[in-house]
Write a protein that holds these residues in place. Structure first.
Motif, mmCIF file in Angstrom:
data_model
loop_
_atom_site.group_PDB
_atom_site.id
_atom_site.type_symbol
_atom_site.label_atom_id
_atom_site.label_comp_id
_atom_site.label_asym_id
_atom_site.label_seq_id
_atom_site.Cartn_x
_atom_site.Cartn_y
_atom_site.Cartn_z
ATOM 1 N N GLN A 21 -31.818 -0.518 -25.702
ATOM 2 C CA GLN A 21 -32.706 -1.071 -24.684
ATOM 3 C C GLN A 21 -33.746 -0.223 -24.209
ATOM 4 O OE1 GLN A 21 -30.227 -2.699 -21.755
ATOM 5 N NE2 GLN A 21 -28.977 -3.779 -22.968
ATOM 6 N N GLY A 22 -33.544 1.041 -24.280
ATOM 7 C CA GLY A 22 -34.279 2.050 -23.548
ATOM 8 C C GLY A 22 -35.429 2.098 -24.581
ATOM 9 N N ALA A 23 -35.267 2.072 -25.999
ATOM 10 C CA ALA A 23 -36.271 2.347 -26.821
ATOM 11 C C ALA A 23 -37.301 1.084 -26.810
ATOM 12 C CB ALA A 23 -35.997 2.557 -28.578
ATOM 13 N N LEU A 24 -36.808 -0.143 -26.870
ATOM 14 C CA LEU A 24 -37.617 -1.360 -26.459
ATOM 15 C C LEU A 24 -38.424 -1.101 -25.306
ATOM 16 C CD1 LEU A 24 -38.748 -4.176 -26.900
ATOM 17 C CD2 LEU A 24 -36.652 -4.946 -25.748
ATOM 18 N N ALA A 25 -37.710 -0.629 -24.020
ATOM 19 C CA ALA A 25 -38.526 -0.765 -22.735
ATOM 20 C C ALA A 25 -39.582 0.225 -23.024
ATOM 21 C CB ALA A 25 -37.353 -0.299 -21.745
ATOM 22 N N ARG A 26 -39.344 1.453 -23.538
ATOM 23 C CA ARG A 26 -40.373 2.556 -23.593
ATOM 24 C C ARG A 26 -41.699 1.700 -24.491
ATOM 25 N NH1 ARG A 26 -36.048 5.623 -23.312
ATOM 26 N NH2 ARG A 26 -35.479 5.549 -25.536
ATOM 27 N N ASP A 27 -41.127 0.988 -25.570
ATOM 28 C CA ASP A 27 -42.449 0.701 -26.392
ATOM 29 C C ASP A 27 -43.201 -0.461 -25.724
ATOM 30 O OD1 ASP A 27 -43.778 0.401 -29.008
ATOM 31 O OD2 ASP A 27 -42.659 -1.581 -29.381
ATOM 32 N N ILE A 28 -42.635 -1.179 -24.740
ATOM 33 C CA ILE A 28 -43.348 -2.219 -24.108
ATOM 34 C C ILE A 28 -43.808 -1.643 -22.761
ATOM 35 C CG2 ILE A 28 -42.298 -3.960 -25.258
ATOM 36 C CD1 ILE A 28 -40.785 -4.712 -22.667
ATOM 37 N N GLY A 29 -43.687 -0.529 -22.355
ATOM 38 C CA GLY A 29 -44.179 0.084 -21.300
ATOM 39 C C GLY A 29 -43.483 -0.239 -19.957
ATOM 40 N N MET A 30 -42.001 -0.663 -20.318
ATOM 41 C CA MET A 30 -41.200 -0.815 -18.958
ATOM 42 C C MET A 30 -40.115 0.363 -18.785
ATOM 43 S SD MET A 30 -38.622 -4.051 -18.551
ATOM 44 C CE MET A 30 -39.898 -5.515 -18.420
ATOM 45 N N ASN A 31 -39.830 0.546 -17.474
ATOM 46 C CA ASN A 31 -38.810 1.322 -17.266
ATOM 47 C C ASN A 31 -37.673 0.877 -17.816
ATOM 48 O OD1 ASN A 31 -36.518 2.645 -15.622
ATOM 49 N ND2 ASN A 31 -38.163 3.538 -14.439
ATOM 50 N N PRO A 32 -36.817 1.740 -18.575
ATOM 51 C CA PRO A 32 -35.434 1.243 -19.076
ATOM 52 C C PRO A 32 -34.447 0.676 -18.197
ATOM 53 C CG PRO A 32 -36.190 3.457 -20.183
ATOM 54 C CD PRO A 32 -37.058 3.251 -19.073
ATOM 55 N N SER A 33 -34.608 1.173 -17.000
ATOM 56 C CA SER A 33 -33.601 0.547 -15.757
ATOM 57 C C SER A 33 -33.764 -0.654 -15.325
ATOM 58 C CB SER A 33 -33.556 1.614 -14.569
ATOM 59 O OG SER A 33 -34.728 1.677 -14.159
ATOM 60 N N THR A 34 -35.275 -0.853 -15.389
ATOM 61 C CA THR A 34 -36.037 -2.287 -15.080
ATOM 62 C C THR A 34 -35.213 -3.222 -16.234
ATOM 63 O OG1 THR A 34 -37.882 -1.327 -14.008
ATOM 64 C CG2 THR A 34 -38.088 -3.746 -14.724
ATOM 65 N N LEU A 35 -35.609 -2.949 -17.430
ATOM 66 C CA LEU A 35 -35.030 -3.874 -18.556
ATOM 67 C C LEU A 35 -33.545 -4.118 -18.382
ATOM 68 C CD1 LEU A 35 -35.632 -5.669 -20.953
ATOM 69 C CD2 LEU A 35 -35.200 -3.370 -22.430
ATOM 70 N N SER A 36 -32.719 -2.985 -18.103
ATOM 71 C CA SER A 36 -31.256 -3.168 -17.969
ATOM 72 C C SER A 36 -30.956 -4.171 -16.629
ATOM 73 C CB SER A 36 -30.813 -1.734 -17.463
ATOM 74 O OG SER A 36 -29.325 -2.068 -17.411
ATOM 75 N N MET A 37 -31.858 -4.058 -15.643
ATOM 76 C CA MET A 37 -31.454 -4.925 -14.680
ATOM 77 C C MET A 37 -31.952 -6.463 -14.985
ATOM 78 S SD MET A 37 -32.724 -2.605 -11.314
ATOM 79 C CE MET A 37 -32.752 -4.057 -10.270
ATOM 80 N N LYS A 38 -33.086 -6.594 -15.471
ATOM 81 C CA LYS A 38 -33.320 -7.875 -16.036
ATOM 82 C C LYS A 38 -32.312 -8.532 -16.887
ATOM 83 C CE LYS A 38 -38.409 -7.159 -15.515
ATOM 84 N NZ LYS A 38 -38.706 -8.201 -14.528
ATOM 85 N N LEU A 39 -31.594 -7.760 -17.961
ATOM 86 C CA LEU A 39 -30.747 -7.986 -18.755
ATOM 87 C C LEU A 39 -29.467 -8.408 -18.196
ATOM 88 C CD1 LEU A 39 -31.583 -5.854 -22.025
ATOM 89 C CD2 LEU A 39 -31.964 -8.427 -21.836
ATOM 90 N N ALA A 40 -28.999 -7.867 -16.993
ATOM 91 C CA ALA A 40 -27.920 -7.961 -16.450
ATOM 92 C C ALA A 40 -28.094 -9.072 -15.220
ATOM 93 C CB ALA A 40 -27.612 -6.745 -15.699
ATOM 94 N N GLY A 41 -29.258 -9.692 -15.089
ATOM 95 C CA GLY A 41 -29.615 -10.875 -14.225
ATOM 96 C C GLY A 41 -29.627 -10.231 -12.839
#
Length: 79
Positions: A21-41
């Protein structure tokens, strides 16, 4: 207790293309913890989030409901 995967198809696509998830987050300019929170609902998706992730994962926007079911269901109720 086993973790519930709210977006199994999306997580599978992330693992397939980016491995993490971190690699995707960095690629789209999103903080990895933000992506993790979104995926966790724990945080809501924006249309721009969905668009960027679909573009990065080569998912046509027409297929987004298959990957973002919880958010799409809410958006359809608001329309």
């Amino acid at each position: 207790m086993e973790r519930l995967d709210l977006y199994p198809e999306l997580c599978g696509k992330i693992r397939e293309k980016y491995r993490t998830q971190g690699a995707l987050a960095r690629d789209i300019g999103m903080n990895p913890s933000t992506l993790s929170m979104k995926l966790a609902g724990k945080s809501q998706w924006s249309y721009l989030d969905v668009e960027r992730i679909c573009r990065a994962l080569d998912i046509p926007m027409a297929d987004a409901p298959n990957f973002f079911t919880p958010i799409v269901a809410r958006l359809q109720q608001m329309i």
